[in-house]
Design a protein around this motif. Structure first.
Motif, PDB file in Angstrom:
ATOM      1  N   GLY A  22     -34.632  42.296 -46.356  1.00 43.45           N
ATOM      2  CA  GLY A  22     -35.512  41.137 -46.419  1.00 43.45           C
ATOM      3  C   GLY A  22     -36.349  41.062 -47.686  1.00 43.45           C
ATOM      4  O   GLY A  22     -37.434  40.500 -47.686  1.00 43.45           O
ATOM      5  N   VAL A  23     -35.830  41.609 -48.766  1.00 44.08           N
ATOM      6  CA  VAL A  23     -36.540  41.591 -50.045  1.00 44.08           C
ATOM      7  C   VAL A  23     -36.705  40.156 -50.516  1.00 44.08           C
ATOM      8  O   VAL A  23     -35.772  39.358 -50.444  1.00 44.08           O
ATOM      9  CB  VAL A  23     -35.752  42.424 -51.082  1.00 44.08           C
ATOM     10  CG1 VAL A  23     -36.245  42.184 -52.485  1.00 44.08           C
ATOM     11  CG2 VAL A  23     -35.838  43.906 -50.739  1.00 44.08           C
ATOM     12  N   LEU A  26     -39.344  40.707 -56.898  1.00 40.28           N
ATOM     13  CA  LEU A  26     -38.950  41.823 -57.753  1.00 40.28           C
ATOM     14  C   LEU A  26     -39.666  43.126 -57.377  1.00 40.28           C
ATOM     15  O   LEU A  26     -39.068  44.189 -57.390  1.00 40.28           O
ATOM     16  CB  LEU A  26     -39.214  41.468 -59.216  1.00 40.28           C
ATOM     17  CG  LEU A  26     -38.614  42.392 -60.252  1.00 40.28           C
ATOM     18  CD1 LEU A  26     -37.100  42.446 -60.125  1.00 40.28           C
ATOM     19  CD2 LEU A  26     -39.004  41.937 -61.640  1.00 40.28           C
ATOM     20  N   ARG A  27     -40.926  43.031 -57.018  1.00 39.87           N
ATOM     21  CA  ARG A  27     -41.684  44.222 -56.639  1.00 39.87           C
ATOM     22  C   ARG A  27     -41.037  44.910 -55.431  1.00 39.87           C
ATOM     23  O   ARG A  27     -40.868  46.134 -55.415  1.00 39.87           O
ATOM     24  CB  ARG A  27     -43.132  43.855 -56.330  1.00 39.87           C
ATOM     25  CG  ARG A  27     -44.012  45.033 -56.006  1.00 39.87           C
ATOM     26  CD  ARG A  27     -45.479  44.644 -55.859  1.00 39.87           C
ATOM     27  NE  ARG A  27     -45.719  43.316 -55.327  1.00 39.87           N
ATOM     28  CZ  ARG A  27     -45.903  43.042 -54.029  1.00 39.87           C
ATOM     29  NH1 ARG A  27     -45.880  43.998 -53.145  1.00 39.87           N
ATOM     30  NH2 ARG A  27     -46.133  41.804 -53.645  1.00 39.87           N
ATOM     31  N   GLU A  28     -40.648  44.123 -54.444  1.00 39.81           N
ATOM     32  CA  GLU A  28     -39.975  44.678 -53.266  1.00 39.81           C
ATOM     33  C   GLU A  28     -38.602  45.220 -53.621  1.00 39.81           C
ATOM     34  O   GLU A  28     -38.184  46.260 -53.092  1.00 39.81           O
ATOM     35  CB  GLU A  28     -39.848  43.609 -52.186  1.00 39.81           C
ATOM     36  CG  GLU A  28     -41.174  43.176 -51.604  1.00 39.81           C
ATOM     37  CD  GLU A  28     -41.048  41.989 -50.668  1.00 39.81           C
ATOM     38  OE1 GLU A  28     -39.944  41.415 -50.549  1.00 39.81           O
ATOM     39  OE2 GLU A  28     -42.067  41.627 -50.065  1.00 39.81           O
ATOM     40  N   ILE A  50     -32.488  36.911 -56.661  1.00 38.91           N
ATOM     41  CA  ILE A  50     -33.214  36.943 -55.385  1.00 38.91           C
ATOM     42  C   ILE A  50     -33.502  35.518 -54.918  1.00 38.91           C
ATOM     43  O   ILE A  50     -33.241  35.176 -53.762  1.00 38.91           O
ATOM     44  CB  ILE A  50     -34.529  37.736 -55.518  1.00 38.91           C
ATOM     45  CG1 ILE A  50     -34.250  39.201 -55.770  1.00 38.91           C
ATOM     46  CG2 ILE A  50     -35.385  37.567 -54.258  1.00 38.91           C
ATOM     47  CD1 ILE A  50     -35.482  40.002 -56.182  1.00 38.91           C
ATOM     48  N   ASP A  51     -34.035  34.691 -55.800  1.00 37.83           N
ATOM     49  CA  ASP A  51     -34.373  33.309 -55.452  1.00 37.83           C
ATOM     50  C   ASP A  51     -33.145  32.540 -54.981  1.00 37.83           C
ATOM     51  O   ASP A  51     -33.197  31.810 -53.988  1.00 37.83           O
ATOM     52  CB  ASP A  51     -35.010  32.592 -56.634  1.00 37.83           C
ATOM     53  CG  ASP A  51     -36.359  33.165 -57.028  1.00 37.83           C
ATOM     54  OD1 ASP A  51     -36.963  33.892 -56.210  1.00 37.83           O
ATOM     55  OD2 ASP A  51     -36.798  32.898 -58.165  1.00 37.83           O
ATOM     56  N   ARG A  52     -32.038  32.697 -55.695  1.00 38.22           N
ATOM     57  CA  ARG A  52     -30.801  31.988 -55.328  1.00 38.22           C
ATOM     58  C   ARG A  52     -30.315  32.417 -53.952  1.00 38.22           C
ATOM     59  O   ARG A  52     -29.925  31.582 -53.132  1.00 38.22           O
ATOM     60  CB  ARG A  52     -29.708  32.245 -56.363  1.00 38.22           C
ATOM     61  CG  ARG A  52     -28.380  31.564 -56.025  1.00 38.22           C
ATOM     62  CD  ARG A  52     -27.296  31.879 -57.031  1.00 38.22           C
ATOM     63  NE  ARG A  52     -27.177  33.277 -57.370  1.00 38.22           N
ATOM     64  CZ  ARG A  52     -26.465  34.164 -56.666  1.00 38.22           C
ATOM     65  NH1 ARG A  52     -25.845  33.800 -55.564  1.00 38.22           N
ATOM     66  NH2 ARG A  52     -26.381  35.418 -57.056  1.00 38.22           N
TER      67      ARG A  52
END
Length: 64
Positions: A22-23, A26-28, A50-52
C-alpha cells in the motif's frame, strides 16, 4: 523498465511494493526498496510510477 539504474530497480518492482504494501509515496517506497540511495536521479520517475499505479488501480476499482 529500469527506474533506478544504480540499484537495478524496475517499475515492476515498484508496482509489486505498491500493491503488496500500500505504498503511496517515495518516503514509504524507500522503506521497502533502496530507491534514490545512490545518485538520486530516479526519485522523480519512481514517484511518477507510484502515482500512475495508484491512479490506474483506483480507476479500475471504480469501473468494476
Amino acid at each position: 523498465m529500469y527506474v533506478c539504474l544504480c540499484k537495478g530497480i524496475t517499475d515492476k518492482d515498484i508496482q509489486d511494493v505498491v500493491n503488496q504494501h500500500g505504498v503511496g509515496n517515495l518516503r514509504e517506497l524507500k522503506q521497502h526498496l533502496p530507491v534514490g540511495s545512490e545518485c538520486g536521479n530516479c526519485t522523480k520517475v519512481a514517484q511518477s510510477v507510484i502515482d500512475r499505479i495508484i491512479i490506474d488501480e483506483s480507476l479500475f476499482r471504480e469501473v468494476s
